[in-house]
Design an enzyme around this catalytic site. Structure first.
Site, PDB file in Angstrom:
ATOM      1  N   GLU A  51      28.429   9.921  -8.090  1.00  0.00           N
ATOM      2  CA  GLU A  51      28.203  10.610  -9.357  1.00  0.00           C
ATOM      3  C   GLU A  51      29.424  11.467  -9.652  1.00  0.00           C
ATOM      4  O   GLU A  51      30.032  12.048  -8.735  1.00  0.00           O
ATOM      5  CB  GLU A  51      26.952  11.499  -9.271  1.00  0.00           C
ATOM      6  CG  GLU A  51      26.724  12.284 -10.573  1.00  0.00           C
ATOM      7  CD  GLU A  51      25.372  12.986 -10.650  1.00  0.00           C
ATOM      8  OE1 GLU A  51      24.771  13.239  -9.586  1.00  0.00           O
ATOM      9  OE2 GLU A  51      24.943  13.283 -11.770  1.00  0.00           O
ATOM     10  N   CYS A 247      21.979  12.736 -12.243  1.00  0.00           N
ATOM     11  CA  CYS A 247      21.583  13.302 -13.543  1.00  0.00           C
ATOM     12  C   CYS A 247      22.579  12.984 -14.652  1.00  0.00           C
ATOM     13  O   CYS A 247      22.256  13.118 -15.839  1.00  0.00           O
ATOM     14  CB  CYS A 247      21.423  14.811 -13.430  1.00  0.00           C
ATOM     15  SG  CYS A 247      20.059  15.307 -12.375  1.00  0.00           S
ATOM     16  N   GLU A 379      16.214  10.246 -12.243  1.00  0.00           N
ATOM     17  CA  GLU A 379      15.212  11.010 -11.497  1.00  0.00           C
ATOM     18  C   GLU A 379      14.126  11.436 -12.484  1.00  0.00           C
ATOM     19  O   GLU A 379      13.899  12.611 -12.704  1.00  0.00           O
ATOM     20  CB  GLU A 379      15.907  12.217 -10.875  1.00  0.00           C
ATOM     21  CG  GLU A 379      15.237  12.783  -9.666  1.00  0.00           C
ATOM     22  CD  GLU A 379      16.067  13.904  -9.061  1.00  0.00           C
ATOM     23  OE1 GLU A 379      16.405  14.859  -9.786  1.00  0.00           O
ATOM     24  OE2 GLU A 379      16.381  13.835  -7.859  1.00  0.00           O
TER      25      GLU A 379
HETATM   26  O1  AHR Z   1      22.955  14.783  -6.259  1.00  0.00           O
HETATM   27  C1  AHR Z   1      22.887  15.807  -7.205  1.00  0.00           C
HETATM   28  C2  AHR Z   1      21.717  15.652  -8.146  1.00  0.00           C
HETATM   29  O2  AHR Z   1      20.510  15.753  -7.454  1.00  0.00           O
HETATM   30  C3  AHR Z   1      21.612  14.327  -8.831  1.00  0.00           C
HETATM   31  O3  AHR Z   1      22.409  14.259  -9.949  1.00  0.00           O
HETATM   32  C4  AHR Z   1      20.166  14.244  -9.207  1.00  0.00           C
HETATM   33  O4  AHR Z   1      19.699  12.928  -9.315  1.00  0.00           O
HETATM   34  C5  AHR Z   1      19.492  15.058  -8.138  1.00  0.00           C
HETATM   35  O5  AHR Z   1      18.618  15.966  -8.695  1.00  0.00           O
END
Ligand code: AHR
Length: 662
Positions: A51, A247, A379
């Protein structure tokens, strides 16, 4: 009478001390039944979660050194500083041409008003620019002269004291936009260099996409990825690469969501947006965090292919992050979102006779990327997710029945949100349930049996985001310490033992810039020149390199090893290489004497390879200056018949690998 009493007490104390001592020294006999195959280990088992958080992409693995290269930040000249020397003078203007170029609306005009001296601007990079002595750098820019202007551009890299460490000159010609580039070699290694673009003499010029890349990128690709960071991913031998999150898929609002179609093709046509982590944490504000998408979906698929990982894209399902605005796309307006998912499959797998397959071919990759999995939402939770999920799954499965889809069961591994989704999606025969657990180290030890009781015929599990948190979830004081890494190693014996149910697992987040992170702990940390793997990285790597092909039982006193005397264990065969692999974690503070007896297999090699990850200090961490403080150490041990005799060090993760002649 008193004396004998005292003597009795002393003897009893001595005996009890002696008993404890003998108990600690009692040899633990681990029995591996190599003929009893319990489950098949998927090639995808241990993978990577990527990410763009903590400056993982821009400022991290995407090797661009210029920040705000196309003047799209909220403050248009953010990261840039005006400069004049030797009597030079002028002005900088950021021009908006939204009507003409909505995806890249801004560019810079430099007006040099003086026939003496120099006038220009410098870029600070992403918390500085990491420059290496003797390496070649490529400066590039889009430019057009104003009528009658013949401004030359001279480019200087400087160290923090202002000493020039590399220079180049460009001569843009004409009044239409054209790309220009020049290469030069740096004469010093500097971790926080800056780049200045000078003009000399009077004139005006428009500039855009002002860029500086090292030539030495991963596979030497121009405009590519940072080689040392990709190497660390490659060294994990990952089974899959989840992308782009997290996210960031969802966005703080829908306008801020990740849209893959805007991340392919010419980089100056990729619309920049604010990174959602820019403002997420008041305790870690990062106002200079944007997404250029230089690492976009084409680069992602290419990266997955390069490191041998199956691609696993996660797509927005018409919901913004429920921790933020939670904006929803009405069900009757979901079509463009669903179409994005269908088109991504065609982009990855379609022939050049298809619209999106043709584009992939034109972008340089005629062969398909062999996409087989995709996530619907990140999520998400609640009824709103279930409604949207059904629409996505029907559309995708109708057109691409072979696609396996990843389904969220929310942000927690238990509780109301989890229970609703877990029950619902099991009822709807989901392919993969994406479980997330950011929990204390103790949770990981206590949950080693989590999957023992899961329905063997239900959906498969993707442990899609997990990491032990030394303080609390999202606390800035969390450390990648050995206690966390060791507890993850212990927990992972439970993933491995249940490989018939758990098909994929990935630690999260992946990368963090030491000067620009928002979230800790993270698997790999870096600055502008260096990087290191955390103890957690080595745990992931050891599992991945030793994942084997088939699970076989390992027992202590005929019981699965799930924490007895602080011990955890799992074992696999590698049928391709003909090896038996046993993993043992000793979470206790005492060394434990162990006999590992391998039964019902012929042709065992007389020597075992033993890899140990250990620290007697549970708070030990790796760092840029001590990157391998907690790292694997390899030794050899001779077998006695079919037994490996070991002393399991306190707080240790040991991997025993025995080859066979077969
Ligand atoms: O890994 C950090 C965040 O944790 C991610 O973006 C999310 O999916 C989770 O809440």
């Amino acid at each position: 009478m008193k004396k004998p009493l005292l003597t009795t007490c002393a003897v009893s104390l001595f005996l009890s001390a002696a008993f404890v001592h003998v108990n600690a020294q009692t040899t633990k006999v681990f029995e591996v039944d190599a003929a009893h195959i319990k489950a098949h280990v998927q090639p995808t088992m241990y993978g990577i979660f990527f990410e763009d958080i903590n400056m993982a992409a821009d400022g991290g693995v995407y090797a661009e050194l210029v920040k705000n290269r196309s003047f799209e930040f909220g403050t248009a000249l953010a990261a840039w500083t005006e400069h004049a020397k030797d009597g030079g003078a002028g002005s900088l203007e950021v021009i908006d041409r939204t009507g003409e170029r909505p995806e890249n609306p801004h560019f810079l005009t430099i007006k040099n008003n003086s026939n003496t001296g120099y006038y220009g601007l410098s870029n600070e990079g992403f918390r500085g620019m990491g420059i290496k002595k003797g390496e070649t750098y490529s400066f590039s820019v889009m430019a057009r002269q104003h009528a009658g202007s013949t401004l030359k551009l001279s480019v200087e890299l400087t160290d923090p004291q202002g000493k020039v460490i590399g220079t180049a000159i460009l001569n843009p010609i004409g009044t239409t936009w054209k790309p220009y580039s020049v290469k030069f070699i740096a004469n010093a290694t500097v971790d926080k260099a800056s780049l200045t673009v000078w003009t000399k003499d009077a004139g005006s010029i428009d500039l855009d996409m002002i860029s500086l890349f090292p030539q030495n990128t991963w596979k030497s690709r121009p405009g590519g990825l940072r080689a040392d960071l990709v190497q660390k991913l490659y060294d994990m031998h990952p089974g899959f690469l989840r992308f782009p999150g997290g996210c960031i898929v969802e966005g703080r609002d829908l306008a801020n969501r990740y849209q893959w179609k805007k991340t392919i093709g010419n980089i100056d046509k990729r619309e920049n947006i604010i990174n959602r982590w820019n403002v997420e944490f008041k305790h870690r504000p990062t106002p200079d965090y944007y997404q250029t998408f230089g690492l976009g979906f084409m680069e992602y698929f290419q990266l997955a292919e390069d490191i041998g990982a199956s691609p696993l894209p996660i797509l927005n399902c018409g919901m913004a992050c429920q921790f933020n605005t939670g904006q929803l796309v009405p069900l009757d307006q979901l079509d463009p979102y669903v179409q994005d998912a269908l088109d991504l499959i065609e982009f990855a797998n379609g022939s050049k006779a298809t619209k999106w397959g043709k584009l992939r071919t034109q972008l340089g990759h005629p062969a398909p990327f062999n996409l087989k999995m995709m996530g619907v939402g990140n999520e998400q939770w609640g009824e709103q997710y279930i409604e949207r999920w059904k629409i996505f799954v029907k559309a995708i499965k109708d057109k691409y029945p072979y696609m396996k889809l990843v389904t969220s069961v929310g942000p927690d591994p238990d509780g109301g949100k989890f229970n609703l989704l877990n029950t619902t999606f099991r009822g709807l025969n989901a392919d993969f349930l994406d479980e997330h657990y950011y929990r204390a180290p103790k949770w990981f030890l206590d949950n080693v049996k989590r999957y023992d009781s899961y329905d063997r015929s239900g959906p498969k599990i993707f442990a899609g985001e997990y990491a032990a948190q030394s303080k609390a979830i999202a606390s800035p004081d969390n450390k990648n310490d050995w206690n966390c890494a060791m507890s993850e190693a212990a927990f992972m014996t439970g993933l491995e033992r249940n490989a018939d149910v758990v098909n994929m697992a990935s630690y999260a987040p992946l990368f963090a810039h030491v000067d620009a992170w928002q979230w800790t702990p993270d698997l790999i940390w870096f600055d502008n020149l260096r990087s290191y793997g955390t103890p957690n990285y080595y745990v992931q790597q050891l599992y991945s390199l030793n994942k084997g092909t088939d699970v076989v039982p390992v027992t202590l006193n005929n019981e699965t090893v799930t924490g007895q005397d602080g011990l955890f264990a799992s074992s696999v065969l590698d049928k391709n290489l003909g090896s038996v692999i046993i993993k043992i974690i000793n979470t206790g503070s005492q060394a434990q004497s162990a006999d590992v007896v391998v039964k019902r297999i012929k042709g065992l090699s007389p020597n075992a390879k033993v890899t140990t990850l250990q620290s007697s200090d549970l708070t030990a961490v790796n760092s840029l200056d001590d990157p391998r403080k907690v790292s694997p150490k390899i030794s050899g041990v001779a077998l006695s018949g079919s037994t490996v005799k070991l002393s399991l060090k306190p707080y240790s993760f040991t991997v025993i690998r025995i080859a066979t002649t077969k």
